[in-house]
Design a protein around this motif. Structure first.
Motif, PDB file in Angstrom:
ATOM      1  N   THR A   1      11.149  -3.403  -2.600  1.00 56.28           N
ATOM      2  CA  THR A   1      11.720  -3.659  -2.763  1.00 56.28           C
ATOM      3  C   THR A   1      11.837  -5.329  -0.978  1.00 56.28           C
ATOM      4  O   THR A   1      12.100  -6.865  -1.798  1.00 56.28           O
ATOM      5  CB  THR A   1      13.398  -2.976  -1.285  1.00 56.28           C
ATOM      6  N   SER A   2      10.110  -5.256  -0.984  1.00 58.80           N
ATOM      7  CA  SER A   2       9.448  -6.224  -0.338  1.00 58.80           C
ATOM      8  C   SER A   2       8.651  -7.336  -1.548  1.00 58.80           C
ATOM      9  O   SER A   2       8.968  -8.311  -1.102  1.00 58.80           O
ATOM     10  CB  SER A   2       8.498  -6.352   0.614  1.00 58.80           C
TER      11      SER A   2
ATOM     12  N   TYR B   1       1.075  -0.904  -0.443  1.00 58.78           N
ATOM     13  CA  TYR B   1      -0.248   0.203  -0.219  1.00 58.78           C
ATOM     14  C   TYR B   1       0.880   1.250  -0.342  1.00 58.78           C
ATOM     15  O   TYR B   1       1.739   1.391   0.728  1.00 58.78           O
ATOM     16  CB  TYR B   1      -0.604   0.284   1.335  1.00 58.78           C
ATOM     17  N   CYS B   2       0.440   2.459  -0.421  1.00 59.66           N
ATOM     18  CA  CYS B   2       0.627   3.326  -0.233  1.00 59.66           C
ATOM     19  C   CYS B   2      -0.347   4.776  -0.265  1.00 59.66           C
ATOM     20  O   CYS B   2      -1.091   4.724   0.110  1.00 59.66           O
ATOM     21  CB  CYS B   2       1.957   3.831  -1.826  1.00 59.66           C
TER      22      CYS B   2
ATOM     23  N   SER C   1      10.400   3.096  -1.673  1.00 69.78           N
ATOM     24  CA  SER C   1      11.379   1.828  -2.287  1.00 69.78           C
ATOM     25  C   SER C   1      10.976   0.460  -1.383  1.00 69.78           C
ATOM     26  O   SER C   1      11.813  -0.306  -1.736  1.00 69.78           O
ATOM     27  CB  SER C   1      13.129   2.181  -1.320  1.00 69.78           C
ATOM     28  N   ALA C   2      10.496   1.213   0.589  1.00 70.33           N
ATOM     29  CA  ALA C   2      10.301  -0.062   0.887  1.00 70.33           C
ATOM     30  C   ALA C   2       8.782  -1.037   0.942  1.00 70.33           C
ATOM     31  O   ALA C   2       9.642  -2.447   0.738  1.00 70.33           O
ATOM     32  CB  ALA C   2       9.913   0.432   2.326  1.00 70.33           C
ATOM     33  N   GLN C   3       8.682  -0.441  -0.102  1.00 66.77           N
ATOM     34  CA  GLN C   3       7.446  -1.487  -0.553  1.00 66.77           C
ATOM     35  C   GLN C   3       7.877  -2.274  -1.863  1.00 66.77           C
ATOM     36  O   GLN C   3       7.864  -3.868  -2.091  1.00 66.77           O
ATOM     37  CB  GLN C   3       6.520  -1.158  -1.602  1.00 66.77           C
TER      38      GLN C   3
ATOM     39  N   ASP D   1       8.408   7.867  -2.071  1.00 62.17           N
ATOM     40  CA  ASP D   1       8.880   7.863  -1.681  1.00 62.17           C
ATOM     41  C   ASP D   1       8.913   6.355  -1.779  1.00 62.17           C
ATOM     42  O   ASP D   1       7.399   5.784  -0.763  1.00 62.17           O
ATOM     43  CB  ASP D   1      10.189   7.715  -1.186  1.00 62.17           C
TER      44      ASP D   1
END
Lengths: 380, 295
Positions: free
Chosen positions: A215-216, A202-203, A211-213, A209
């Motif tokens: 990268t997973s 989700y965002c 990047s966290a989503q 940014d």
């Protein structure tokens, strides 16, 4: 000699001032018909509002009268904000006293405005609010675009059958009813076909940014990334995906069809697929051909999906007013609800139950910095 | 989550955090010297990205030249804002200056909408910043290395300015006691103008790095980085320059790790930053790095 020129100038100025007083009585009887327009002219989804407004204006220039009366457009900016959208509609209803309303571009904001026009019994036509909820249980709210239950299913079929995808990762903008709804329709249809949504992240609208989503995502080994969001988020997600070496194909939705997707996304959106409302190559109706020519001549620009749907909202409304023969809310509403086989710019439009348009979708692909037409998906 | 994935997320966090830090430096420096929370900091940042955008995309200048010009123009803008908006309320109660700052922020945003238009524009990114390297399963994006370097460099420059130059000494003196400095025959207004120029130039550097990382600029883009930098500055102890860097890194890393470990909370990452702000204000109002302010 000098006197003569001054006299001539004075008389022509006088004539010009008087002209508007004579003209209406010559060509048009009665008051102008006022159509209110509320669209996001600023804010994160401003591209939609500005393109739809351009389409509506061009359509208005092409067909400026109905029932022998002039049509007048009143535009209010809803600033990509649902509270401002409600304010805009209440202003159109109370202060501007419009006879019908066109708007808005996104589902959440159209819902905010629709509640008010429903209460006031003034018909509203949205060019591009695709969430099914927008028109549910509403008598006076219509749209000229397909709805997301159709779009989600069409995207799932295209992903499964044409792209051969089996494991899909999805990133959803949780702040938009449209994105959340579309993601769930897609998931349902894709699972039924035998595929699997392996990761759902989700965002929020306005996030920069991701990047966290992203990268997973590779851990779940998807073969397709589905982005049912608006162009600003999708362009940045695509870029950051490539920066993190996530190179699977991307499928996006009608909310991504803006030139900004390509300008901001650059190389990262090359090859991106999206499901859309309109492609110039697929346009077949006489009105579409006339409009595209007129648009090119007056605006020096090719017709895009949002131009076409803005124009269609105007043309369908105008057609309903013509068939109603009157301008009171109930008469226009009844005429709108009985629209059948109207040859609009974006294709043949039938207003089905709940005030929803039943029509086909197209699949586009970004190629060489441009949206290219791939195929058409008919309603089943 | 395996190690390389964790390292990747940590790197993502540091990369975002050092951007927050970069923006927070200017924020906190202005506060440290004249005790004004300059809410327009984020919007000055936005204007600077448009300056750079016009240089690169409209006048077709080399990108480095455009960046330099943008930073200089933004410094000038900072001086003008101080002259037009803050100087008249210099001796009014502090709340007046705060409200003026909010007014300047709205003014810049709406001027931006009128002048630049509401549709986002694509920002240029030089090729050498557009590369991805792979190091033992971790993807390192070249900008993610450059941003912390620029942050460190600017941090060093700010310290040099404040502690190794006469102007810096004057700034620190103004921070201690404005009236007294005036009595000593120093032109306080000039010192403050210069403070704004430096603060705005720092905002410009931060804004341009931000726009290169997230290459999409619009007139409302400054709001969120501005707020996040404010939170970062408060976490570190507002007015404390190395505290701001610490706060920025902490905020960026925790935000990313929150989204990474609790994906269902991803929609609340901004809310999380503000909860952090409230907690800091409740339990440690002077910030983590303490009250080691300029002076």
């Amino acid at each position: 000699m000098q006197h003569k020129i001054i006299w001539l100038a004075a008389v022509s100025v006088f004539f010009c001032i008087c002209l508007p007083f004579f003209l209406p009585s010559l060509s048009l009887a009665g008051e102008p018909i006022r159509i209110g327009v509320y669209l996001p002219m600023t804010g994160p989804v401003a591209a939609f509002g500005q393109m739809e407004w351009a389409g509506i204006q061009a359509a208005h220039q092409m067909r400026p009268t109905v029932l022998g009366r002039q049509v007048e457009l009143v535009l209010v900016d809803e600033k990509s904000d649902r509270i401002e959208a409600a304010n805009a509609v209440s202003r159109l209803l109370k202060k501007e006293k419009v006879q019908a309303i066109i708007g808005s571009a996104t589902s959440s904001n159209t819902m905010a405005g629709a509640a008010l026009s429903e209460k006031a019994k003034i018909p509203m036509v949205s060019p591009t609010a695709t969430l099914p909820l927008v028109t549910q249980n509403k008598k006076y709210v219509f749209r000229v675009c397909f709805i997301d239950s159709f779009q989600g299913e069409a995207a799932a079929r295209f992903a499964y059958q044409n792209l051969g995808a089996r494991r899909v990762a999805v990133i959803v903008d949780r702040a938009q009813d449209y994105c959340v709804g579309l993601a769930s329709y897609f998931k349902k249809a894709f699972t039924r076909l035998g595929g699997k949504v392996v990761s759902m992240a989700y965002c929020q609208t306005g996030d920069q940014d991701f990047s966290a989503q992203l990268t997973s995502i590779p851990a779940s080994q998807p073969d397709l990334l589905y982005l049912p969001n608006y162009y600003a988020e999708d362009a940045l997600i695509a870029r950051q995906a490539r920066e993190l070496n996530l190179n699977i194909p991307i499928l996006s939705a009608d909310g991504a069809q803006a030139p900004e997707l390509i300008k901001i996304g650059g190389k990262a959106v090359e090859g991106l697929y999206l499901l859309a409302h309109f492609a110039p190559e697929g346009a077949a109706t006489p009105l579409a051909k006339e409009f595209m020519k007129f648009f090119k001549k007056t605006r020096h620009e090719e017709t895009s999906g949002f131009h076409a749907l803005g124009a269609d909202a105007y043309f369908v409304l105008l057609d309903a007013i013509k068939r109603a023969g009157r301008t009171d809310g109930d008469a226009i509403r009844t005429a709108l609800a009985s629209t059948r086989g109207f040859g609009g710019v974006s294709g043949v439009i039938k207003i089905g139950p709940d005030g929803n348009a039943v029509k086909s979708a197209v699949i586009l692909q970004v190629n060489g910095g441009q949206f290219r037409y791939l195929t058409i998906v008919k309603p089943w | 989550m395996d190690l390389s994935l964790f390292l990747q997320q940590l790197l993502n966090g540091i990369s975002l955090g050092s951007l927050y830090a970069l923006i927070a430096i200017g924020y906190t420096m202005v506060y440290g010297i004249i005790r004004l929370i300059n809410f327009a900091h984020g919007d000055i940042l936005m204007v600077s990205t448009y300056f750079a955008y016009f240089g690169i995309s409209v006048y077709a200048l080399p990108w480095w030249l455009s960046v330099i010009i943008a930073i200089l123009l933004t410094a000038l803008l900072g001086i003008l804002i101080d002259l037009g908006a803050y100087r008249p309320v210099r001796h009014a109660p502090r709340i007046s200056a705060l409200i003026t700052a909010i007014g300047v922020s709205f003014l810049l945003e709406n001027l931006g909408l009128v002048v630049f238009g509401g549709r986002p524009k694509a920002f240029y990114r030089p090729d050498f910043l557009d590369k991805t390297y792979e190091l033992g399963g971790v993807h390192v994006f070249s900008l993610s290395i450059w941003v912390p370097l620029v942050t460190a460099l600017l941090l060093a420059l700010v310290f040099l300015l404040l502690y190794r130059t006469r102007v810096g000494a004057a700034m620190r003196a103004v921070a201690k006691d404005m009236e007294m400095v005036q009595l000593m025959g120093i032109d306080v207004n000039r010192v403050i103008s210069l403070t704004f120029a430096v603060g705005s130039a720092l905002a410009a550097a931060g804004g341009i790095m931000w726009a290169m990382k997230y290459p999409q600029i619009n007139p409302l883009m400054g709001i969120l980085p501005g707020l996040k930098a404010f939170v970062a500055a408060v976490i570190g102890g507002i007015g404390n320059i190395h505290g701001a860097v610490l706060g920025g890194l902490l905020l960026g890393t925790t935000e990313i790790l929150l989204v990474a470990f609790l994906p269902s909370l991803a929609g609340y990452r901004d809310a999380f930053a503000f909860v952090l702000l409230i907690l800091i204000l409740l339990f440690r109002p002077t910030g983590l790095a303490g009250k080691d302010t300029i002076g």
